[in-house]
Design a protein around this motif. Structure first.
Motif, PDB file in Angstrom:
ATOM      1  N   UNK A   4       0.836  -1.191   0.000  1.00  0.00           N
ATOM      2  CA  UNK A   4       0.000   0.000   0.000  1.00  0.00           C
ATOM      3  C   UNK A   4       0.878   1.250   0.000  1.00  0.00           C
ATOM      4  N   UNK A   5       0.340   2.322  -0.584  1.00  0.00           N
ATOM      5  CA  UNK A   5       1.062   3.587  -0.672  1.00  0.00           C
ATOM      6  C   UNK A   5       0.526   4.515   0.403  1.00  0.00           C
ATOM      7  N   UNK A   6       1.396   5.156   1.192  1.00  0.00           N
ATOM      8  CA  UNK A   6       0.911   6.103   2.200  1.00  0.00           C
ATOM      9  C   UNK A   6       0.239   7.293   1.539  1.00  0.00           C
ATOM     10  N   UNK A   7      -0.469   8.064   2.331  1.00  0.00           N
ATOM     11  CA  UNK A   7      -1.222   9.208   1.825  1.00  0.00           C
ATOM     12  C   UNK A   7      -0.266  10.273   1.285  1.00  0.00           C
ATOM     13  N   UNK A   8      -0.236  10.435  -0.033  1.00  0.00           N
ATOM     14  CA  UNK A   8       0.673  11.385  -0.670  1.00  0.00           C
ATOM     15  C   UNK A   8       0.225  12.824  -0.494  1.00  0.00           C
ATOM     16  N   UNK A   9      -0.980  13.016   0.060  1.00  0.00           N
ATOM     17  CA  UNK A   9      -1.435  14.372   0.342  1.00  0.00           C
ATOM     18  C   UNK A   9      -1.038  14.817   1.746  1.00  0.00           C
ATOM     19  N   UNK A  10      -0.397  13.942   2.502  1.00  0.00           N
ATOM     20  CA  UNK A  10       0.123  14.331   3.815  1.00  0.00           C
ATOM     21  C   UNK A  10       1.447  15.066   3.604  1.00  0.00           C
ATOM     22  N   UNK A  11       1.608  16.265   4.170  1.00  0.00           N
ATOM     23  CA  UNK A  11       2.832  17.034   3.925  1.00  0.00           C
ATOM     24  C   UNK A  11       4.108  16.257   4.230  1.00  0.00           C
ATOM     25  N   UNK A  12       4.141  15.512   5.343  1.00  0.00           N
ATOM     26  CA  UNK A  12       5.335  14.756   5.692  1.00  0.00           C
ATOM     27  C   UNK A  12       5.647  13.679   4.669  1.00  0.00           C
ATOM     28  N   UNK A  13       4.601  13.002   4.194  1.00  0.00           N
ATOM     29  CA  UNK A  13       4.794  11.962   3.188  1.00  0.00           C
ATOM     30  C   UNK A  13       5.294  12.554   1.876  1.00  0.00           C
ATOM     31  N   UNK A  14       4.710  13.660   1.471  1.00  0.00           N
ATOM     32  CA  UNK A  14       5.132  14.309   0.222  1.00  0.00           C
ATOM     33  C   UNK A  14       6.603  14.692   0.291  1.00  0.00           C
ATOM     34  N   UNK A  15       7.041  15.247   1.401  1.00  0.00           N
ATOM     35  CA  UNK A  15       8.448  15.631   1.544  1.00  0.00           C
ATOM     36  C   UNK A  15       9.357  14.400   1.531  1.00  0.00           C
ATOM     37  N   UNK A  16       8.905  13.329   2.181  1.00  0.00           N
ATOM     38  CA  UNK A  16       9.713  12.105   2.223  1.00  0.00           C
ATOM     39  C   UNK A  16       9.861  11.505   0.824  1.00  0.00           C
ATOM     40  N   UNK A  17       8.779  11.487   0.065  1.00  0.00           N
ATOM     41  CA  UNK A  17       8.836  10.972  -1.312  1.00  0.00           C
ATOM     42  C   UNK A  17       9.747  11.851  -2.167  1.00  0.00           C
ATOM     43  N   UNK A  18       9.636  13.164  -1.986  1.00  0.00           N
ATOM     44  CA  UNK A  18      10.497  14.076  -2.746  1.00  0.00           C
ATOM     45  C   UNK A  18      11.969  13.812  -2.434  1.00  0.00           C
ATOM     46  N   UNK A  19      12.312  13.624  -1.166  1.00  0.00           N
ATOM     47  CA  UNK A  19      13.707  13.335  -0.808  1.00  0.00           C
ATOM     48  C   UNK A  19      14.166  12.023  -1.422  1.00  0.00           C
ATOM     49  N   UNK A  20      13.299  11.034  -1.390  1.00  0.00           N
ATOM     50  CA  UNK A  20      13.671   9.702  -1.903  1.00  0.00           C
ATOM     51  C   UNK A  20      14.018   9.755  -3.383  1.00  0.00           C
ATOM     52  N   UNK A  21      13.299  10.592  -4.126  1.00  0.00           N
ATOM     53  CA  UNK A  21      13.517  10.641  -5.571  1.00  0.00           C
ATOM     54  C   UNK A  21      14.306  11.878  -6.015  1.00  0.00           C
ATOM     55  N   UNK A  22      14.924  12.546  -5.056  1.00  0.00           N
ATOM     56  CA  UNK A  22      15.778  13.676  -5.395  1.00  0.00           C
ATOM     57  C   UNK A  22      15.037  14.859  -5.975  1.00  0.00           C
ATOM     58  N   UNK A  23      13.829  15.090  -5.494  1.00  0.00           N
ATOM     59  CA  UNK A  23      12.995  16.166  -6.038  1.00  0.00           C
ATOM     60  C   UNK A  23      13.069  17.395  -5.133  1.00  0.00           C
ATOM     61  N   UNK A  24      13.592  18.469  -5.672  1.00  0.00           N
ATOM     62  CA  UNK A  24      13.525  19.773  -5.023  1.00  0.00           C
ATOM     63  C   UNK A  24      12.568  20.608  -5.863  1.00  0.00           C
ATOM     64  N   UNK A  25      11.424  21.015  -5.303  1.00  0.00           N
ATOM     65  CA  UNK A  25      10.425  21.738  -6.113  1.00  0.00           C
ATOM     66  C   UNK A  25      11.056  22.893  -6.875  1.00  0.00           C
ATOM     67  N   UNK A  26      10.785  22.929  -8.171  1.00  0.00           N
ATOM     68  CA  UNK A  26      11.405  23.914  -9.060  1.00  0.00           C
ATOM     69  C   UNK A  26      10.391  24.978  -9.448  1.00  0.00           C
ATOM     70  N   UNK A  27      10.760  26.241  -9.198  1.00  0.00           N
ATOM     71  CA  UNK A  27       9.865  27.347  -9.500  1.00  0.00           C
ATOM     72  C   UNK A  27       9.584  27.437 -10.997  1.00  0.00           C
ATOM     73  N   UNK A  28      10.606  27.171 -11.838  1.00  0.00           N
ATOM     74  CA  UNK A  28      10.407  27.294 -13.285  1.00  0.00           C
ATOM     75  C   UNK A  28       9.427  26.271 -13.831  1.00  0.00           C
ATOM     76  N   UNK A  29       9.209  25.191 -13.073  1.00  0.00           N
ATOM     77  CA  UNK A  29       8.206  24.199 -13.465  1.00  0.00           C
ATOM     78  C   UNK A  29       6.887  24.412 -12.736  1.00  0.00           C
ATOM     79  N   UNK A  30       6.827  25.429 -11.899  1.00  0.00           N
ATOM     80  CA  UNK A  30       5.595  25.704 -11.166  1.00  0.00           C
ATOM     81  C   UNK A  30       5.222  24.589 -10.212  1.00  0.00           C
ATOM     82  N   UNK A  31       6.220  23.977  -9.567  1.00  0.00           N
ATOM     83  CA  UNK A  31       5.960  22.810  -8.726  1.00  0.00           C
ATOM     84  C   UNK A  31       5.572  23.218  -7.303  1.00  0.00           C
ATOM     85  N   UNK A  32       4.278  23.325  -7.091  1.00  0.00           N
ATOM     86  CA  UNK A  32       3.679  23.506  -5.774  1.00  0.00           C
ATOM     87  C   UNK A  32       2.725  22.340  -5.585  1.00  0.00           C
TER      88      UNK A  32
END
Length: 285
Positions: free
Chosen positions: A2-30
């Motif tokens: 099962x996949x944890x709730x990706x709408x939880x702020x902590x989960x979203x940040x953890x997934x971003x760290x795991x995949x090397x994602x730093x939100x990019x302003x030029x891509x409008x990533x919010x």
């Protein structure tokens, strides 16, 4: 798994760290990190078998739709987000992800016909994306999109307060605002509120008429505070008096401002301008 709730702020940040994602302003990533807002969006979408999602990002909205049994075709430009969405693909059979720029693909390339379109749009491409998607052939069945609140209000504005962008979009679609979304519902938080807007494409829109309408209107909106006969004179290389005659032939008061005209009045003005050109050709031919 099962996949944890990706709408939880902590989960979203953890997934971003795991995949090397730093939100990019030029891509409008919010990224959406508010389950209540996600569920409200899903409620507006209602019963749907399949949707095309523009920019699913980390998959917060995507997961909510998959949980409701909706098949999702996600179009994502960031390869790191495509990799992160593999977490959902491993648990939900209804998800397909295409790595592509939504502005560079067609419905035929995506293999869809008149789809329901959803998405959290990057602010920088909203102006180009909305008319492009609404103008797909055939057009989407309906679109439910998160945009900057100011943009949403302008695009859904009543007659009397239109911009050129409003005219361009309203010539291909009806626009309504469903509800507003605060900055705190996203990670990272933008500086402005967002709105969920609904676009219902006009099935019988005439592409040639719409193109002429926007071309004719552009110089008028460049002087939107002036009376409309000034802009029309500049657009057609006429005197103000000649432009006023053209406007009156379309039953439009020359002293009005361009933002006050509705679609039917713009249509009549295009027809009047066409008639003026035909008359000139008859005289010179």
């Amino acid at each position: 798994m099962s996949v944890p709730d990706l709408c939880a702020p902590g989960t979203a940040r953890a997934v971003a760290r795991r995949f090397g994602i730093s939100p990019r302003r030029e891509l409008g990533q919010n990224f959406l990190v508010d389950r209540q807002v996600r569920d409200a969006i899903a409620d507006v979408i209602g019963r749907a078998e399949e949707v095309v999602e523009i920019g699913p990002g980390l998959g917060g909205l995507t997961q909510g739709l998959l949980e409701r049994g909706v098949r999702v075709l996600g179009v994502e430009i960031d390869p790191r987000c495509v990799a992160a969405l593999g977490l959902l693909r491993s648990s939900y059979l209804g998800l397909t992800v295409v790595e592509a720029d939504i502005l560079a693909v067609s419905p035929e390339q995506l293999g869809v016909t008149a789809p329901i379109v959803v998405g959290n749009l990057p602010y920088r491409i909203t102006g180009a994306l909305l008319p492009a998607v609404a103008d797909w052939d055939p057009p989407p069945k309906i679109c439910h999109l998160l945009v900057q609140r100011e943009v949403g209000r302008r695009l859904a504005a009543p007659q009397g307060d239109w911009s050129l962008a409003t005219l361009a979009l309203r010539s291909v679609a009806e626009v309504t605002v469903a509800f507003d979304v605060p900055p705190s519902s996203f990670w990272p938080s933008p500086r402005v509120y967002s709105s969920l807007i609904t676009l219902k494409p006009r099935q019988q829109a005439d592409p040639r008429l719409r193109a002429e309408m926007v071309d004719l209107a552009r110089p008028m909106f460049q002087a939107r505070r002036k009376q409309i006969h000034h802009g029309l004179a500049r657009s057609l290389a006429l005197s103000s008096a000649e432009a006023a005659l053209v406007l009156r032939s379309a039953d439009i008061d020359p002293t009005r401002r361009p933002g006050s005209l509705d679609l039917e009045e713009w249509r009549r003005l295009v027809v009047a301008v066409r008639g003026r050109g035909s008359a000139r050709n008859d005289l010179t031919g």
